[in-house]
Scaffold this motif. Sequence first.
Motif, short mmCIF file in Angstrom:
data_model
loop_
_atom_site.label_atom_id
_atom_site.label_comp_id
_atom_site.label_asym_id
_atom_site.label_seq_id
_atom_site.Cartn_x
_atom_site.Cartn_y
_atom_site.Cartn_z
N THR A 277 0.80 -1.23 0.00
CA THR A 277 0.00 0.00 0.00
C THR A 277 0.83 1.27 0.00
N GLU A 278 2.11 1.15 0.39
CA GLU A 278 2.97 2.34 0.42
C GLU A 278 4.39 1.94 0.03
N VAL A 279 5.05 2.82 -0.69
CA VAL A 279 6.48 2.70 -0.97
C VAL A 279 7.12 4.01 -0.54
N GLY A 280 7.91 3.96 0.53
CA GLY A 280 8.54 5.16 1.05
C GLY A 280 10.03 5.19 0.78
N GLU A 281 10.71 6.14 1.40
CA GLU A 281 12.14 6.30 1.18
C GLU A 281 12.96 5.21 1.87
N GLN A 282 12.40 4.62 2.95
CA GLN A 282 13.15 3.61 3.71
C GLN A 282 12.46 2.26 3.78
N SER A 283 11.18 2.19 3.37
CA SER A 283 10.43 0.95 3.57
C SER A 283 9.23 0.88 2.66
N ILE A 284 8.61 -0.30 2.69
CA ILE A 284 7.29 -0.46 2.06
C ILE A 284 6.34 -1.02 3.12
N ARG A 285 5.05 -0.92 2.88
CA ARG A 285 4.07 -1.45 3.82
C ARG A 285 3.16 -2.45 3.10
N VAL A 286 2.90 -3.56 3.81
CA VAL A 286 2.06 -4.63 3.26
C VAL A 286 0.97 -4.94 4.27
N THR A 287 -0.24 -5.18 3.79
CA THR A 287 -1.39 -5.37 4.65
C THR A 287 -1.57 -6.83 5.08
N ALA A 288 -1.85 -7.01 6.36
CA ALA A 288 -2.24 -8.31 6.91
C ALA A 288 -3.52 -8.10 7.71
N GLN A 289 -4.04 -9.15 8.30
CA GLN A 289 -5.22 -9.00 9.15
C GLN A 289 -4.86 -8.16 10.37
N GLY A 290 -5.62 -7.10 10.61
CA GLY A 290 -5.43 -6.31 11.82
C GLY A 290 -4.29 -5.33 11.79
N GLY A 291 -3.71 -5.07 10.61
CA GLY A 291 -2.63 -4.10 10.55
C GLY A 291 -1.74 -4.26 9.34
N GLN A 292 -0.57 -3.68 9.43
CA GLN A 292 0.38 -3.73 8.31
C GLN A 292 1.78 -4.09 8.81
N ILE A 293 2.54 -4.68 7.91
CA ILE A 293 3.96 -4.96 8.15
C ILE A 293 4.77 -3.96 7.34
N GLU A 294 5.62 -3.23 8.02
CA GLU A 294 6.55 -2.32 7.36
C GLU A 294 7.85 -3.08 7.12
N ILE A 295 8.28 -3.15 5.87
CA ILE A 295 9.44 -3.96 5.49
C ILE A 295 10.60 -3.06 5.07
N PHE A 296 11.77 -3.33 5.66
CA PHE A 296 12.96 -2.54 5.36
C PHE A 296 13.95 -3.30 4.48
N LYS A 297 14.11 -4.60 4.74
CA LYS A 297 15.08 -5.40 3.99
C LYS A 297 14.40 -6.66 3.45
N LEU A 298 14.70 -7.01 2.21
CA LEU A 298 14.16 -8.23 1.62
C LEU A 298 15.11 -8.76 0.54
N LYS A 299 14.77 -9.91 0.04
CA LYS A 299 15.65 -10.57 -0.93
C LYS A 299 14.80 -11.33 -1.93
N ALA A 300 14.88 -10.95 -3.18
CA ALA A 300 14.17 -11.65 -4.24
C ALA A 300 14.91 -12.93 -4.60
N GLU A 301 14.16 -13.91 -5.10
CA GLU A 301 14.77 -15.19 -5.47
C GLU A 301 15.87 -14.97 -6.51
N GLY A 302 17.06 -15.51 -6.21
CA GLY A 302 18.18 -15.36 -7.11
C GLY A 302 18.93 -14.06 -6.97
N GLY A 303 18.44 -13.18 -6.09
CA GLY A 303 19.10 -11.89 -5.92
C GLY A 303 19.80 -11.78 -4.59
N LYS A 304 20.18 -10.58 -4.21
CA LYS A 304 20.84 -10.34 -2.93
C LYS A 304 19.92 -9.54 -2.02
#
Length: 310
Positions: free
Chosen positions: A262-289
């Motif tokens: 739902t949001e893409v910011g300068e430091q994170s993105i936000r993803v919706t779950a039941q009862g709230g959202q998870i703000e994500i700072f670091k992730l890794k796509a398959e085959g990537g870093k």
Amino acid sequence: MRIAFIGQQDFGKAVLEAFLERGDEVAGVFCAPEKEGAKPDALRLAAQEKGLRVFQLPSLKGPEAEAAMRELDADIGIMAYVLQFAPQSFVTIPKHGTIQYHPSLLPKYRGPSSINWPIAKGDTGTGLSIFRPTDGLDEGPVILQKTCAIGPDDTIGEVYFNHLFPLGVAAMLEAADLVTAGRHEETAQDETQASYEGWFRARESAINWASHVDHVYDIIRAANPAPGAWTTLNGQKLQIFDARKHPVRTIGAVKGKIGEVTEVGEQSIRVTAQGGQIEIFKLKAEGGKKVSAPELAASGALGVGTILGG
């Protein structure tokens, strides 16, 4: 004291070095053979660098292991992160028997992933146990226990490296001293309070965005940095590491659909779950870093409206 050491990897190395630094004698070191292609065992390397006898046996159950242990003529056996099964015929050979480290408050969380599961279940505390190994999995009498808190945002990496690792090294020294001096007590585990959980691996660290935000966040914390909680993006695995949860308190306050970015910011993105959202700072796509979430978004891999886990 004269020690027979059984262990693996960084924790085993740290415990070995702690005994050596205070002047104890290590008669020999047992560590499991490395699998083909695996990185060298830190304990094996440290033991060989110090000129210690090293035994890399495929099993500790046979006569070869027993003969090696008897030859060492040890006062006590020290088991520090051991995945091989060590039978009674092996661990009872040293004069004062053997003691083993386990990173939970036994009898709770017996099993190989005992640090992950308390975090995944939302527990606010855990600890470690030094116990006598028996032929049952983590079932022997307890000699010593230490407790530590699990903070609301603590990851498995923080709980282990900040608490259970250093506490465990010190507890092994303390327990060994008590046992060899005959000043220890052994307390049978209460089987009515016992629990067992198996491995916490990829299947257990999968994210279901339809679960409550508290549960999703606990899974992410329990898998950071390993094995890495994951969802899917366009049919490929997307691992999530550093994150924060944002629960909502009022009806209709949750933005977006389940699993939606739902949001893409300068430091994170936000993803919706039941009862709230998870703000994500670091992730890794398959085959990537591992990258920052905004960096992945800037690559065009995802954006506002992307549905994860679909």
